[in-house]
Enzyme design. Structure first.
Site, PDB file in Angstrom:
ATOM      1  N   TYR A 147      -1.434 -13.010  26.935  1.00 39.52           N
ATOM      2  CA  TYR A 147      -0.352 -12.791  25.964  1.00 39.52           C
ATOM      3  C   TYR A 147      -0.862 -13.115  24.571  1.00 39.52           C
ATOM      4  O   TYR A 147      -1.429 -14.189  24.340  1.00 39.52           O
ATOM      5  CB  TYR A 147       0.847 -13.691  26.300  1.00 39.52           C
ATOM      6  CG  TYR A 147       2.012 -13.523  25.342  1.00 39.52           C
ATOM      7  CD1 TYR A 147       2.732 -12.336  25.310  1.00 39.52           C
ATOM      8  CD2 TYR A 147       2.374 -14.542  24.459  1.00 39.52           C
ATOM      9  CE1 TYR A 147       3.801 -12.167  24.427  1.00 39.52           C
ATOM     10  CE2 TYR A 147       3.440 -14.389  23.582  1.00 39.52           C
ATOM     11  CZ  TYR A 147       4.147 -13.193  23.572  1.00 39.52           C
ATOM     12  OH  TYR A 147       5.197 -13.036  22.702  1.00 39.52           O
ATOM     13  N   ASP A 242      -7.913 -16.215  21.246  1.00 44.11           N
ATOM     14  CA  ASP A 242      -6.535 -16.504  20.862  1.00 44.11           C
ATOM     15  C   ASP A 242      -6.273 -17.956  21.268  1.00 44.11           C
ATOM     16  O   ASP A 242      -6.047 -18.256  22.438  1.00 44.11           O
ATOM     17  CB  ASP A 242      -5.588 -15.535  21.568  1.00 44.11           C
ATOM     18  CG  ASP A 242      -4.130 -15.837  21.280  1.00 44.11           C
ATOM     19  OD1 ASP A 242      -3.841 -16.910  20.714  1.00 44.11           O
ATOM     20  OD2 ASP A 242      -3.268 -15.012  21.638  1.00 44.11           O
ATOM     21  N   LYS A 270       1.206 -22.573  16.708  1.00 47.94           N
ATOM     22  CA  LYS A 270       1.932 -23.668  17.375  1.00 47.94           C
ATOM     23  C   LYS A 270       1.646 -25.044  16.759  1.00 47.94           C
ATOM     24  O   LYS A 270       2.212 -25.378  15.735  1.00 47.94           O
ATOM     25  CB  LYS A 270       1.658 -23.637  18.880  1.00 47.94           C
ATOM     26  CG  LYS A 270       2.146 -22.319  19.529  1.00 47.94           C
ATOM     27  CD  LYS A 270       2.315 -22.410  21.018  1.00 47.94           C
ATOM     28  CE  LYS A 270       2.559 -21.045  21.685  1.00 47.94           C
ATOM     29  NZ  LYS A 270       3.932 -20.647  21.820  1.00 47.94           N
TER      30      LYS A 270
HETATM   31  C1  PLP Z   1      -1.632 -17.303  23.461  1.00 48.90           C
HETATM   32  C2  PLP Z   1      -0.544 -16.875  22.512  1.00 48.90           C
HETATM   33  N1  PLP Z   1      -0.857 -16.053  21.505  1.00 48.90           N
HETATM   34  C3  PLP Z   1       0.063 -15.654  20.604  1.00 48.90           C
HETATM   35  C4  PLP Z   1       1.369 -16.064  20.693  1.00 48.90           C
HETATM   36  C5  PLP Z   1       2.381 -15.597  19.704  1.00 48.90           C
HETATM   37  O1  PLP Z   1       2.753 -16.628  18.851  1.00 48.90           O
HETATM   38  P1  PLP Z   1       4.173 -16.581  18.125  1.00 48.90           P
HETATM   39  O2  PLP Z   1       5.211 -16.771  19.191  1.00 48.90           O
HETATM   40  O3  PLP Z   1       4.105 -17.680  17.120  1.00 48.90           O
HETATM   41  O4  PLP Z   1       4.283 -15.223  17.479  1.00 48.90           O
HETATM   42  C6  PLP Z   1       1.741 -16.935  21.730  1.00 48.90           C
HETATM   43  C7  PLP Z   1       3.129 -17.416  21.849  1.00 48.90           C
HETATM   44  O5  PLP Z   1       3.512 -18.068  22.769  1.00 48.90           O
HETATM   45  C8  PLP Z   1       0.761 -17.339  22.676  1.00 48.90           C
HETATM   46  O6  PLP Z   1       1.073 -18.143  23.713  1.00 48.90           O
END
Ligand code: PLP
Length: 438
Positions: A147, A242, A270
């Site tokens: 994700y 990521d 986060k």
């Molecule tokens: C691994 C990862 N990348 C990107 C995101 C997206 O971040 P945001 O919710 O701040 O847009 C998340 C959100 O949970 C995530 O877990």
């Protein structure tokens, strides 16, 4: 303090009805608890949240991960209070954001420069733009089950109900242009041979491979990340980690420090915003140069702007959070708490007679209802999802709140929290139907 067996108050019931009327599905995103345990948060403190009926819950959602210091940590509250008195946002360079950029570069092995965004989704989206700019190629490879936020490129085979043969993607959402499907290749996590084949076949079209180094709650197998690093380097394809979840969580230097593999580009979010909207793309000065407005009209120029980019309140909250995490013993404490909870849960799972196992790292994990090894999306999909959801529901009834397939551990979860949680888990497991599904 009322405990969760106290009935929901009429006031909270009315609020839930109002939410249902004005918010699609009565919620803010894709997740929703069962109707009988739904609640409205009133406030949070430390490792606990409290609902409008006054019921207390040990919180393992932690706002979906940012609150590694728990709710309303005094250091964060103080920093935010001081900053807000000086203004809430400027759309201009400010001291807290410069300091935060410096701290990210000190922590993250791959980082020399930082471009801030408000969300992790934006950070991963713009990291792909960086890679395409550098590589002069369009396609990206991502992993099934990974994700990267809610944008069109991220929403490919993130949670496909009917996965296709690799490397074909399956869109996760309505409303995504079909053209995007031609730009994204999908590979199985932890399967280096298949990744190698796909990268070799498509190297000439690929800008980057983007990966959650620790995918949702599945750890990389030994050699997987270093192998991926070697394959991408050999084919000249950029590697993006990521680290929105893992940054400053697995270790201060994120997954790159914890697993010892340095990507070309990383995205953080986060924790880095301390509970406020902030995320970032970071990489070498070379890769980041096209973000420089001085590049406009000269050569490669990445147009990227956001009203709240570099927000000083988020930066102050992030800096206060990181300062706490730099204190000696912080990571030992978080990992120690997580390890105790993982061990206790593993023991309960074995005694429950259910096919269940704990999957994850001590900072993020959950009980997954399958007896088979979980190494990728497809093996995770074999788990009994209905049992997982029922377990989550039974825990909420007992004053423990978590996401389905994810428990975040904070610095402030106490020994008492662990003991109470394990008791709740034991009781919750007893409520689940025995199943033969593996
Ligand atoms: C691994 C990862 N990348 C990107 C995101 C997206 O971040 P945001 O919710 O701040 O847009 C998340 C959100 O949970 C995530 O877990």
């Amino acid at each position: 303090m009322a405990n969760p067996t106290t009935p929901r108050s009429p006031e909270e019931t009315e609020l839930l009805e109002r939410a249902r009327k004005r918010l699609p599905g009565g919620v803010l995103g894709t997740s929703r608890y069962a109707d009988d345990v739904g609640f409205v948060v009133k406030h949070g403190r430390g490792s606990k949240i409290y609902d409008v009926s006054g019921r207390e819950y040990i919180d393992y959602v932690l706002a979906s991960g940012p609150l590694i210091l728990g709710h309303a940590h005094p250091a964060v509250v103080g920093a935010v209070r001081r900053q807000i008195e000086a203004g809430s946002t400027y759309f201009m360079v400010n001291e807290p954001i410069i300091e935060l950029a410096e701290e990210i570069c000190r922590a993250m092995p791959c980082a020399e420069q930082v471009r801030f965004t408000s969300t992790g989704s934006e950070a991963t989206f713009f990291s792909l733009r960086v890679a395409r700019t550098y590589r002069k190629r369009d396609k990206i490879l991502k992993f099934e089950g990974g994700y990267h936020g809610a944008h069109d490129y991220g929403m490919m085979s993130s949670s496909p109900r009917s996965p296709k043969a690799f490397p074909a993607p399956v869109p996760d959402s309505s409303g995504i242009p079909h053209a995007i499907e031609d730009e994204v290749l999908i590979a199985p996590y932890n399967d280096l041979a298949t990744v190698e084949g796909i990268v070799a076949t498509h190297a000439d079209e690929l800008a980057a491979v983007i990966i959650e180094p620790f995918q949702r709650l599945i750890p990389p197998q030994p050699g997987f990340l270093s192998g991926l690093r070697e394959i991408t380097r050999r084919h000249g394809v950029l590697l993006i980690f990521d680290e929105v979840v893992t940054g400053f969580r697995l270790a201060y230097g994120g997954a790159q420090q914890y697993y010892g593999v340095t990507p070309d580009i990383a995205c953080v979010g986060k924790i880095v915003g301390g509970g406020f909207p902030l995320a970032a793309v970071c990489a070498s000065a070379d890769l980041m140069q096209p973000f420089d407005p001085g590049q406009d009209g000269k050569g490669d120029f990445i147009s990227q702007s956001g009203t709240l980019n570099g927000n000083p309140i988020a930066a102050a909250a992030g800096l206060a959070t990181l300062a706490e995490l730099r204190k000696p013993g912080a990571y030992e404490t978080i990992h120690g708490t997580g390890k105790r909870l993982m061990a206790g849960l593993t023991d309960l799972a074995q005694r429950s007679g259910l096919p269940a196992q704990v999957v994850g790292e001590p900072v993020v994990f959950d009980l997954i209802f399958t007896g088979e090894p979980v190494t990728d999306y497809r093996s995770l999909q074999k788990a009994d999802g209905a049992l997982g959801r029922a377990f989550t529901t039974e825990l909420i009834k007992r004053g423990v709140v978590k996401n389905t397939q994810k428990m975040y551990i904070s610095l402030v979860h106490s020994e008492q929290d662990v003991a109470t949680t394990l008791q709740a888990c034991e009781d919750a497991l007893k409520m689940l139907p025995k199943t033969k599904k593996r």
